[in-house]
Design an enzyme around this catalytic site. Structure first.
Site, PDB file in Angstrom:
ATOM      1  N   CYS A  12       1.031  -1.274  -0.309  1.00 46.95           N
ATOM      2  CA  CYS A  12       0.083   0.671  -0.041  1.00 46.95           C
ATOM      3  C   CYS A  12       0.469   1.471   0.199  1.00 46.95           C
ATOM      4  CB  CYS A  12      -0.728  -0.083   0.807  1.00 46.95           C
ATOM      5  SG  CYS A  12      -0.527   0.102   2.847  1.00 46.95           S
ATOM      6  N   HIS A  21      -2.960   1.251   6.094  1.00 43.97           N
ATOM      7  CA  HIS A  21      -3.210   1.773   5.395  1.00 43.97           C
ATOM      8  C   HIS A  21      -3.292   2.780   4.410  1.00 43.97           C
ATOM      9  CE1 HIS A  21      -4.302  -0.702   1.671  1.00 43.97           C
ATOM     10  NE2 HIS A  21      -5.781   0.479   1.224  1.00 43.97           N
ATOM     11  N   HIS A  66      -5.582   1.542  -4.404  1.00 40.29           N
ATOM     12  CA  HIS A  66      -4.997   1.260  -3.389  1.00 40.29           C
ATOM     13  C   HIS A  66      -3.929  -0.016  -4.198  1.00 40.29           C
ATOM     14  CE1 HIS A  66      -8.255  -1.365  -1.244  1.00 40.29           C
ATOM     15  NE2 HIS A  66      -8.455  -1.546  -2.587  1.00 40.29           N
TER      16      HIS A  66
END
Length: 345
Positions: A260, A308, A320
Site C-alpha cells: 500500500c 493502510h 490501492h
C-alpha cells in the site's frame, strides 16, 4: 369347576425362578428395542445436514479479518526496514570518521616505538650518560635541562597516543553499539519476513480456493482518474492508475509489484515528492486536508493504527494495493474505516 389360579402363579408361569424373561419373551423385547433404535438412527441421519463449503463471501470475510491483523505487522516491518537502512548509513559515516583517527594512532605508535628502539640500542642512552658524567657544574645544569626537555618530548609523544586512543574509543563505542543493534534487527527482520511470507501464502491459497484464480470482478469499475488535477498531483495519480492489475507484494515499491505505502511512494515520486515507505510515516509528512477538499492524488489513510493508505482518484474512488492475492485496483473510498486525508507536496 376349579377356581382360577392366583395372579402371582400366572406371572410365575412366564418367568424362570431367577426372574429372567423366557427366551420367546426376551426375543420380543429385544426386537422391539432394536426397532426403536433403528427408527431413531434413521431420524438423526435423515435430519443431519451435510457440512457446506464456505461461500466466497465468507472466505473473503476470513481473509479481511486475517489481513487486518497482518497489515500493521507489514507496515511496522517496512518502518523497521527503513530505520535499519538509516542506521546502516549512520554506521558507515561513523566508520569513515573514525578511519583517520586509526591512522593517526598507528603513526604515533610508530614514533614511540622508534624512540624505544633507539633508546634500547644505546643512541639516546649514550647521550644521557655523557650528560651525567660531565664534571662541570655549569655544563651539568644545561645538560640536565636538555635531558628534561628530552624526557618531556617522550612524554608528549606517549600522551598523544593515549589521547588519540581515547578519542578513537569514544567515537567507536557508539558504532559498536549500533552494529550490535543492526545485527539483532536484521535477524528479527529475517524471522518476521518468514512469518509474513507464510501468512501471505496461506491467504493467497485460501483466495485461490474460493475463486480459482487471483481476483474477482473488474479492477477499474470507474474512470481512473475521474479528472486530472494537473501538475505534480496529475503525474502521481496518472501513474497510480497505470499500476492497476499489478500484484501486491509486501515491502515492494515497484515497478512490477507494490504494497500500500509502496504504491503511493512510487506514484508521488513521479510527481517529484519523496515519501517514506510506511503509511503512518507518510501521514506525518503530508498536509492534512478535509473530505470536502479532496482532489485526485490526495492520500486516504485508514484505521486507527494508520496501517493502510490509498490514493484518491476522484468520484469517491481510490486506487490501492490492498492485500496479498489482490492486484492493485480501485475501490470505493468509504469501503473501510477512514482515519484522515493528506496532500503531499
Amino acid at each position: 369347576m376349579a377356581p382360577p389360579a392366583p395372579r402371582s402363579q400366572s406371572l410365575r408361569s412366564t418367568t424362570t425362578g431367577t426372574g429372567t424373561a423366557t427366551p420367546p419373551l426376551r426375543r420380543s423385547i429385544l426386537a422391539a428395542a432394536f426397532a426403536v433404535l433403528a427408527s431413531v438412527a434413521v431420524l438423526f441421519v435423515g435430519t443431519t445436514p451435510a457440512l457446506a463449503e464456505p461461500s466466497v463471501a465468507e472466505i473473503e470475510k476470513q481473509i479481511d479479518t486475517a489481513w487486518r491483523k497482518l497489515e500493521p505487522i507489514v507496515e511496522k516491518h517496512n518502518a523497521t526496514r527503513q530505520d535499519l537502512a538509516a542506521k546502516k548509513a549512520q554506521a558507515k559515516t561513523l566508520r569513515n570518521k573514525i578511519a583517520p583517527l586509526q591512522s593517526q594512532i598507528d603513526a604515533a605508535m610508530d614514533r614511540v616505538s622508534e624512540f624505544a628502539v633507539e633508546a634500547y640500542k644505546g643512541d639516546k642512552a649514550s647521550s644521557v650518560n655523557a650528560l651525567l658524567t660531565n664534571k662541570s657544574p655549569a655544563a651539568l645544569v644545561g645538560q640536565l635541562s636538555v635531558l628534561d626537555q628530552f624526557a618531556r618530548q617522550q612524554q608528549r609523544d606517549v600522551q598523544a597516543v593515549i589521547d588519540l586512543r581515547d578519542k578513537y574509543d569514544a567515537q567507536k563505542r557508539p558504532l559498536d553499539t549500533l552494529v550490535d543493534q543492526l545485527t539483532k534487527t536484521e535477524a528479527e527482520l529475517a524471522k518476521k519476513k518468514k512469518e509474513i511470507d507464510a501468512e501471505v501464502d496461506r491467504l493467497q491459497k485460501l483466495r485461490i480456493k474460493a475463486y480459482g484464480n487471483g481476483s474477482a470482478g473488474p479492477l477499474a469499475p470507474a474512470p481512473c482518474p475521474a479528472t486530472y488535477p494537473g501538475g505534480n498531483a496529475g503525474k502521481a495519480v496518472k501513474f497510480a492508475c497505470q499500476q492497476i492489475g499489478k500484484p501486491y507484494v509486501w515491502g515492494a515499491e515497484g515497478p512490477n509489484s507494490y504494497d500500500c505505502s509502496g504504491l503511493t511512494l512510487a506514484a508521488w515520486a513521479k510527481g517529484g515528492v519523496s515519501l517514506p515507505h510506511n503509511a503512518r510515516a507518510q501521514r506525518g509528512k503530508v498536509k492534512s486536508v478535509s473530505r470536502s477538499e479532496l482532489r485526485p492524488g490526495d492520500l486516504v489513510f485508514y484505521y486507527a493504527d494508520l496501517s493502510h493508505v490509498g490514493m484518491y482518484v476522484g468520484g469517491g474512488w481510490i486506487v490501492h494495493a490492498s492485500r496479498a492475492g489482490e492486484p492493485v485496483k480501485m475501490k470505493r473510498m468509504d469501503d473501510g474505516e477512514i482515519h484522515s486525508f493528506g496532500r503531499p507536496g
